[in-house]
Motif scaffolding. Sequence first.
Motif, PDB file in Angstrom:
ATOM      1  N   PRO A 101      63.021  17.294  10.501  1.00 49.66           N
ATOM      2  CA  PRO A 101      63.009  18.307  11.563  1.00 49.66           C
ATOM      3  C   PRO A 101      63.016  19.734  11.030  1.00 49.66           C
ATOM      4  CG  PRO A 101      64.643  16.601  12.022  1.00 49.66           C
ATOM      5  CD  PRO A 101      64.166  16.369  10.623  1.00 49.66           C
ATOM      6  N   SER A 102      62.468  20.628  11.813  1.00 51.29           N
ATOM      7  CA  SER A 102      62.454  22.053  11.476  1.00 51.29           C
ATOM      8  C   SER A 102      62.205  22.848  12.742  1.00 51.29           C
ATOM      9  CB  SER A 102      61.333  22.347  10.471  1.00 51.29           C
ATOM     10  OG  SER A 102      61.107  23.735  10.350  1.00 51.29           O
ATOM     11  N   THR A 103      62.892  23.951  12.873  1.00 50.98           N
ATOM     12  CA  THR A 103      62.562  24.933  13.916  1.00 50.98           C
ATOM     13  C   THR A 103      61.811  26.099  13.281  1.00 50.98           C
ATOM     14  OG1 THR A 103      64.492  24.358  15.241  1.00 50.98           O
ATOM     15  CG2 THR A 103      63.516  26.530  15.637  1.00 50.98           C
ATOM     16  N   ARG A 104      62.456  26.732  12.306  1.00 48.98           N
ATOM     17  CA  ARG A 104      61.943  27.975  11.748  1.00 48.98           C
ATOM     18  C   ARG A 104      60.771  27.795  10.789  1.00 48.98           C
ATOM     19  NH1 ARG A 104      66.908  28.554  13.423  1.00 48.98           N
ATOM     20  NH2 ARG A 104      67.050  26.430  12.657  1.00 48.98           N
ATOM     21  N   THR A 105      60.941  26.918   9.814  1.00 48.64           N
ATOM     22  CA  THR A 105      59.967  26.878   8.722  1.00 48.64           C
ATOM     23  C   THR A 105      58.583  26.472   9.226  1.00 48.64           C
ATOM     24  OG1 THR A 105      61.805  26.250   7.300  1.00 48.64           O
ATOM     25  CG2 THR A 105      59.600  26.046   6.377  1.00 48.64           C
ATOM     26  N   ARG A 106      58.564  25.409  10.018  1.00 51.46           N
ATOM     27  CA  ARG A 106      57.245  24.960  10.496  1.00 51.46           C
ATOM     28  C   ARG A 106      56.628  25.993  11.440  1.00 51.46           C
ATOM     29  NH1 ARG A 106      55.060  22.217  14.816  1.00 51.46           N
ATOM     30  NH2 ARG A 106      57.064  21.716  15.753  1.00 51.46           N
TER      31      ARG A 106
ATOM     32  N   MET B 140      54.361  21.273   3.454  1.00 51.61           N
ATOM     33  CA  MET B 140      55.068  19.993   3.563  1.00 51.61           C
ATOM     34  C   MET B 140      56.579  20.148   3.507  1.00 51.61           C
ATOM     35  SD  MET B 140      54.918  16.650   1.068  1.00 51.61           S
ATOM     36  CE  MET B 140      53.481  15.894   1.785  1.00 51.61           C
ATOM     37  N   ARG B 141      57.252  19.489   4.439  1.00 51.89           N
ATOM     38  CA  ARG B 141      58.710  19.288   4.348  1.00 51.89           C
ATOM     39  C   ARG B 141      58.945  17.797   4.244  1.00 51.89           C
ATOM     40  NH1 ARG B 141      63.432  22.016   7.891  1.00 51.89           N
ATOM     41  NH2 ARG B 141      62.937  23.614   6.367  1.00 51.89           N
ATOM     42  N   HIS B 142      59.877  17.427   3.373  1.00 54.61           N
ATOM     43  CA  HIS B 142      60.135  15.995   3.165  1.00 54.61           C
ATOM     44  C   HIS B 142      61.599  15.777   2.813  1.00 54.61           C
ATOM     45  CE1 HIS B 142      59.328  11.847   2.125  1.00 54.61           C
ATOM     46  NE2 HIS B 142      58.054  12.011   2.477  1.00 54.61           N
TER      47      HIS B 142
ATOM     48  N   GLU C 247      64.479  22.064  -3.305  1.00 58.37           N
ATOM     49  CA  GLU C 247      64.287  23.522  -3.208  1.00 58.37           C
ATOM     50  C   GLU C 247      63.684  23.893  -1.865  1.00 58.37           C
ATOM     51  OE1 GLU C 247      63.239  26.254  -6.241  1.00 58.37           O
ATOM     52  OE2 GLU C 247      62.991  24.634  -7.699  1.00 58.37           O
ATOM     53  N   HIS C 248      63.755  25.179  -1.556  1.00 63.09           N
ATOM     54  CA  HIS C 248      63.180  25.711  -0.322  1.00 63.09           C
ATOM     55  C   HIS C 248      62.594  27.092  -0.653  1.00 63.09           C
ATOM     56  CE1 HIS C 248      62.335  26.264   3.777  1.00 63.09           C
ATOM     57  NE2 HIS C 248      63.503  26.013   4.338  1.00 63.09           N
ATOM     58  N   PRO C 249      61.495  27.088  -1.438  1.00 64.23           N
ATOM     59  CA  PRO C 249      61.008  28.371  -1.976  1.00 64.23           C
ATOM     60  C   PRO C 249      60.568  29.389  -0.935  1.00 64.23           C
ATOM     61  CG  PRO C 249      59.477  26.576  -2.470  1.00 64.23           C
ATOM     62  CD  PRO C 249      60.725  25.939  -1.946  1.00 64.23           C
ATOM     63  N   THR C 250      59.931  28.947   0.160  1.00 60.30           N
ATOM     64  CA  THR C 250      59.438  29.948   1.116  1.00 60.30           C
ATOM     65  C   THR C 250      60.591  30.617   1.856  1.00 60.30           C
ATOM     66  OG1 THR C 250      59.130  28.458   3.036  1.00 60.30           O
ATOM     67  CG2 THR C 250      57.314  28.597   1.440  1.00 60.30           C
ATOM     68  N   GLN C 251      61.676  29.867   2.081  1.00 58.38           N
ATOM     69  CA  GLN C 251      62.848  30.460   2.718  1.00 58.38           C
ATOM     70  C   GLN C 251      63.484  31.507   1.806  1.00 58.38           C
ATOM     71  OE1 GLN C 251      64.441  29.924   5.913  1.00 58.38           O
ATOM     72  NE2 GLN C 251      65.424  31.795   5.174  1.00 58.38           N
ATOM     73  N   VAL C 252      63.614  31.148   0.532  1.00 61.91           N
ATOM     74  CA  VAL C 252      64.296  32.069  -0.382  1.00 61.91           C
ATOM     75  C   VAL C 252      63.416  33.275  -0.716  1.00 61.91           C
ATOM     76  CG1 VAL C 252      65.298  32.273  -2.695  1.00 61.91           C
ATOM     77  CG2 VAL C 252      65.930  30.362  -1.199  1.00 61.91           C
TER      78      VAL C 252
ATOM     79  N   HIS D 207      71.619  34.336   6.496  1.00 61.73           N
ATOM     80  CA  HIS D 207      71.865  32.912   6.758  1.00 61.73           C
ATOM     81  C   HIS D 207      70.518  32.339   7.173  1.00 61.73           C
ATOM     82  CE1 HIS D 207      73.435  29.172   8.235  1.00 61.73           C
ATOM     83  NE2 HIS D 207      74.693  29.548   8.214  1.00 61.73           N
ATOM     84  N   SER D 208      70.063  31.293   6.490  1.00 57.42           N
ATOM     85  CA  SER D 208      68.722  30.771   6.797  1.00 57.42           C
ATOM     86  C   SER D 208      68.699  30.061   8.143  1.00 57.42           C
ATOM     87  CB  SER D 208      68.239  29.860   5.667  1.00 57.42           C
ATOM     88  OG  SER D 208      69.006  28.683   5.621  1.00 57.42           O
ATOM     89  N   LEU D 209      69.888  29.674   8.648  1.00 60.13           N
ATOM     90  CA  LEU D 209      70.024  29.009   9.951  1.00 60.13           C
ATOM     91  C   LEU D 209      69.376  27.615   9.903  1.00 60.13           C
ATOM     92  CD1 LEU D 209      69.217  32.100  12.185  1.00 60.13           C
ATOM     93  CD2 LEU D 209      71.497  31.253  11.557  1.00 60.13           C
ATOM     94  N   PRO D 210      69.815  26.646  10.694  1.00 57.63           N
ATOM     95  CA  PRO D 210      70.814  26.789  11.758  1.00 57.63           C
ATOM     96  C   PRO D 210      72.236  26.929  11.206  1.00 57.63           C
ATOM     97  CG  PRO D 210      70.179  24.485  11.511  1.00 57.63           C
ATOM     98  CD  PRO D 210      69.294  25.264  10.584  1.00 57.63           C
TER      99      PRO D 210
HETATM  100  N1   CP Z   1      65.902  27.768   7.559  1.00 58.18           N
HETATM  101  C1   CP Z   1      65.263  26.610   7.824  1.00 58.18           C
HETATM  102  O1   CP Z   1      64.734  25.934   6.934  1.00 58.18           O
HETATM  103  O2   CP Z   1      65.258  26.294   9.134  1.00 58.18           O
HETATM  104  P1   CP Z   1      64.516  25.035   9.761  1.00 58.18           P
HETATM  105  O3   CP Z   1      65.210  23.799   9.242  1.00 58.18           O
HETATM  106  O4   CP Z   1      64.657  25.203  11.254  1.00 58.18           O
HETATM  107  O5   CP Z   1      63.083  25.074   9.310  1.00 58.18           O
END
Ligand code: CP
Length: 317
Positions: free
Chosen positions: A55-60, A109-111, A137-142, A274-277
Amino acid sequence: MRSFLGRDILSLKDMEREEFFQIFRVADALKPYAAERRNGDLLKHKTLLTAFYQPSTRTRLATEAAMHRLGGHVLGFSDAKMTRAGDFYQESIKDTVHMLEYYGDVIAMRHFQQGAPDEAARWASVPVINCGDGWGEHPTQVLTDLYTIWQQRGTLDGMKVLLVGDMRMRTMHSILYAMSQFDLEGFVVSPPDMSLTEEFKADLDGRSVQYREVESVEACIAEADVIYMEPVVQADYTQSRVEASGERGGTPAAYRVTRELLAARAKPDSIILHSLPRMDELPPDVDSTRHARYWVEAFNGVVMRMALLSLVLGAVE
Ligand code: CP
């Protein structure tokens, strides 16, 4: 500096200092599209594929919004259960990616499996962007977060960054790797069962990352220029999906940032990301303090993805 054209964005482990600044400059140039809520045509001949197995809200949505802002096309899935990878066939990443590369020009891709985007990149002829892989890792967030610090504080060098939360988190891994490229000093605060692993610490030491582990936020918040947060009441990121069930418990005071603590101890110009949630580690009444920057950070999520898509697709240099 290496070209970004056709490049996978999988990790910040080996990203070089000048490359960060190049991305920030492109983000600055493209920011007006998001700020003025207008769409352009920079990527009008390109298609983004979003392959989200978690699941993702922000990244996707930020990645898709970025593609729309630049006039590109978007298709993909946000629930792998509706694909052959998530049903009886459990189709492999190799076979899935061999399909996806025919449908678009870049794969986001998120996995839930650490290393899955790397595996995808081995087989794809188009760039793969890691949008979070398990505890990896979560490079685009960072990149979004570093861009926000650079924008809000005018520099990365010289900043003292308090990292608080679950150190197994993919954001924490990416930011600690990125810190090797800047004159950044870290304070790391986490519950003992969520602390940095010895293996990861050895890796950071080999990269001369400057940090020390501290027992509570209260013990170091007075020195922090940036307070970088993740929950400690946390889902298992190795699962494709974790439902909320029963009592999830609360965050101990040592890992919370409250309005009262900020008023009593924080530097007046410190900023909170805070990257949230979020859970209860960051109460909503902090939103109206001068320290809160996580909504700016969320906005910058679109800006950063515009920059990355434009770079890997060769629309900008
Ligand atoms: N910050 C972040 O990765 O949020 P999502 O899980 O909603 O994409």
